[in-house]
Write an enzyme that holds these catalytic residues in place. Sequence first.
Site, PDB file in Angstrom:
ATOM      1  CB  THR A 190      -0.807  -0.111   1.387  1.00 18.79           C
ATOM      2  OG1 THR A 190      -1.553  -1.225   1.440  1.00 18.79           O
ATOM      3  CG2 THR A 190      -2.007   1.294   1.186  1.00 18.79           C
ATOM      4  CD  GLU A 191      -1.369   5.404  -0.979  1.00 20.96           C
ATOM      5  OE1 GLU A 191      -0.642   6.080  -1.887  1.00 20.96           O
ATOM      6  OE2 GLU A 191      -2.761   4.682  -1.478  1.00 20.96           O
ATOM      7  CB  CYS A 192       5.633   2.875  -2.636  1.00 21.42           C
ATOM      8  SG  CYS A 192       5.679   2.091  -4.190  1.00 21.42           S
TER       9      CYS A 192
END
Lengths: 425, 401
Positions: free
Chosen positions: B145-147
């Site tokens: 998630t979101e890097c």
Amino acid sequence: MKKIKVLMIGWEFPPIINGGLGVACYGLSKALSNKVDLTIILPKTDISFSLNNINFIGLNNIDLNNIDIDNQNYKYEEFANTIEIAAKEFSPYPNAIDKLKNEVLGNNISEATDSNNLFSGNDLYGDNVMLRVYKFADYVAKIASSLEFDIIHCHDWMSFPAGIKIKKQSQKPLLIHIHSLEFDRSGIGSKNWVYEIEKEAIANADLIVPVSNYTGNIAIQNYEAQISKIYPVHNGTEFTAAFHQRKEFPEKLVLFLGRVTGQKGPQYFLEIASLVLKHYQNVRFVVAGTGDQLRDMIENGAYKNIGTKFHFTGFLTKDKVNQLLSMADVYCMPSVSEPFGLSALEAAQFGIPCVISKQSGVSEVLYGALKADYWDVEKMASHVISLLTNNALREALVKDAYQDLKSCSWEKASEKIVEIYHKAI
Amino acid sequence: MSSICLYFQVHQPYRIRQYSFFNIGIESNYFDEELNITILNKVADKCYIPANKLMLELIQKSNKKFRIAFSISGVAIEQFEKYRPDVLDSFIRLAKTGCVEFLSETYYHSLSYVYSKPEFERQIELHREKIVEHFNQVPKVFRNTECIFDNQLAEDIYQLGFKGILAEGVPYLLQDRSPNQLYTNAIHSKIKVLLRNFILSDDIAFRFSNSSWSEYPLTANKYTQWLNVQRHSADCINLFMDYETIGEHQSKASGIFDFIEHFAKQICSKKGFQFHTPSEICEKYDIEGIYDANYTTSWADTERDLSAWIQNTMQQESLNKLYSFREDILSLKSKELLNQWSMLQSSDHFYYMSTKHWADGAVHQYFSPYSSPYDAYIYFINALSDLEIRIAREKANKGIH
């Protein structure tokens, strides 16, 4: 650069204060005083009160009988019909209006009042408010004719007739500063003589400075103000040394602070309290202030079921107000129409989380606050409950509101005002 | 020869409705179906449908030289199934070209890695099943998630059988090294870490239609030249961004579709460049260095850390409380409770609560369906209170203490 010479016309000013107007005029002119050459004419000044760099002229300190003004016929009849309708339901300033009505509709209007007494009483609204406003305009215009200035800056309807008169005789630009409108005070359909004064001023002004975008929009929608003349400037707030005090009771405290009039929405506060108490009992509600709806609120009995948890303080001095703020857990401002709402910023200074109506100017600057439409009692109530029961939310709001306060200064407001002056000079 | 790695994130959360205090204990429908459908339709029509069409054409016309990767969250796929099967079909058509790789992520696009490892693994597995079901491929590269990334995550992901992982190329961790090569983490030496080239990625994702940007307007020619400058020192230039960039964040009128088309055609026809997917990059290149993420980073905001989701007290309380229910939720074996609890995990809910710079009307508010971060928190915490009541009721019914 040469300093701009500003002729400011006010009505309320410390130490004579009725509400937010005097506080705002004081804060603004103090911040303006080192940027412009400022002369302020007021109906009443206190000789013991002074501010650096400001030249004060108070009509109460001048022998007005020596000032020769043209004898004018004020056309009160023009407003007579509208005021009758308006005064039954609404009142521009509550304690004044009944007497005013008698006076305006009665036969003794033209009877001369001793001019010197006109501005020396304790109540600037009170008896003869309309006569005062127009006499004020005449005297101020006369005084202004011997003054040098580049722009006229007036605050709210009481000073607008003076502003218009001076503009006509001097050909100098007129800036009208709108702290509130009759539309806010009396709602839709408030086409009384105050409205007419406001409308005329809005039409005559070169620059219109409302205290919020919210009020600017009202001026556009209900007064046909030209959008291109409008430059909203939000009020600032003076730093108050906040303190905290233990309550004498164990319950939490939700505070309503302000005049108890329709505009401020005290009846919604009552409904909010009633709804909250159905779900959460460890709380008391306090209405601090007085006004035309106070008796109704007490008498109407709507609150009876919650009477032991719903309290009225009546009028409070600034010290007492601060004392209440020091104990409050939630500040609630369900105003029906609030041009600005300085008291929410004051509450924020005391670290009190605020629930405010979207119909307010302060909601444009106070991001750290919970908001709802004033009529959405359920949402208002659930906001209050959230703040009474949830510390995480409370902490976040208080912290964020504190940040917001930093950007609400009179210094910033006065810088904007000076920029606006330059647009007309 | 350098590789260009284009990866697009596709995600739509189940946004929470204005769930009032007065709903608690009475109504248990937490999500705003109408709003979610409206937004899905809007983004589908502006982005997913036309962008997928463009991608398919580019693949076909380039003789499969054009290659891309997607990570589609499980909750986005679910919503496609329910409301926009045409969008799902267009992704399936892309999958069938053999030129599109689908990455692994947590089904609910959640922050579970930070809060619960077992939950994290459960969601990766759920997501894998969904990807296999629709796209007939088993993800080999993971994208959190979101890097969100750190050394330990890379290690855990390697243990779960992945050969590669995506991360933000954070300057202070790179320390003057180039993001255009493969790294590994500081714990293990086998997992391959692909770092986002955030400057080149954000030129498209954020700056493309910004007319006050000195490089505006960005043309494919100019952009390809910039890539060329980095080519001699680059194994792989990783351009990672939200898929919604194409047509939604950057409107069609900005010329984004034409840009992507010309850019793809230029790269496909140019010597010295090739498009590759993350798995192909992992096959093709060796690890060139250690990227030591000794604390957790992400691709969000200027801070590139977790502060977009876990900073203020509202976010912390929400997350702690949410994950504290896990044991009860699993033991109750109620599909409905499990499902709702899981849907509440999407990182978006916490992003909406961020008060960072929100007074400036910044990026968090652009994405938020609520009028303030406080409202976002209030609706979330109210829903969570209701869930808590239902858990207690269920436990009482089943005689669990």
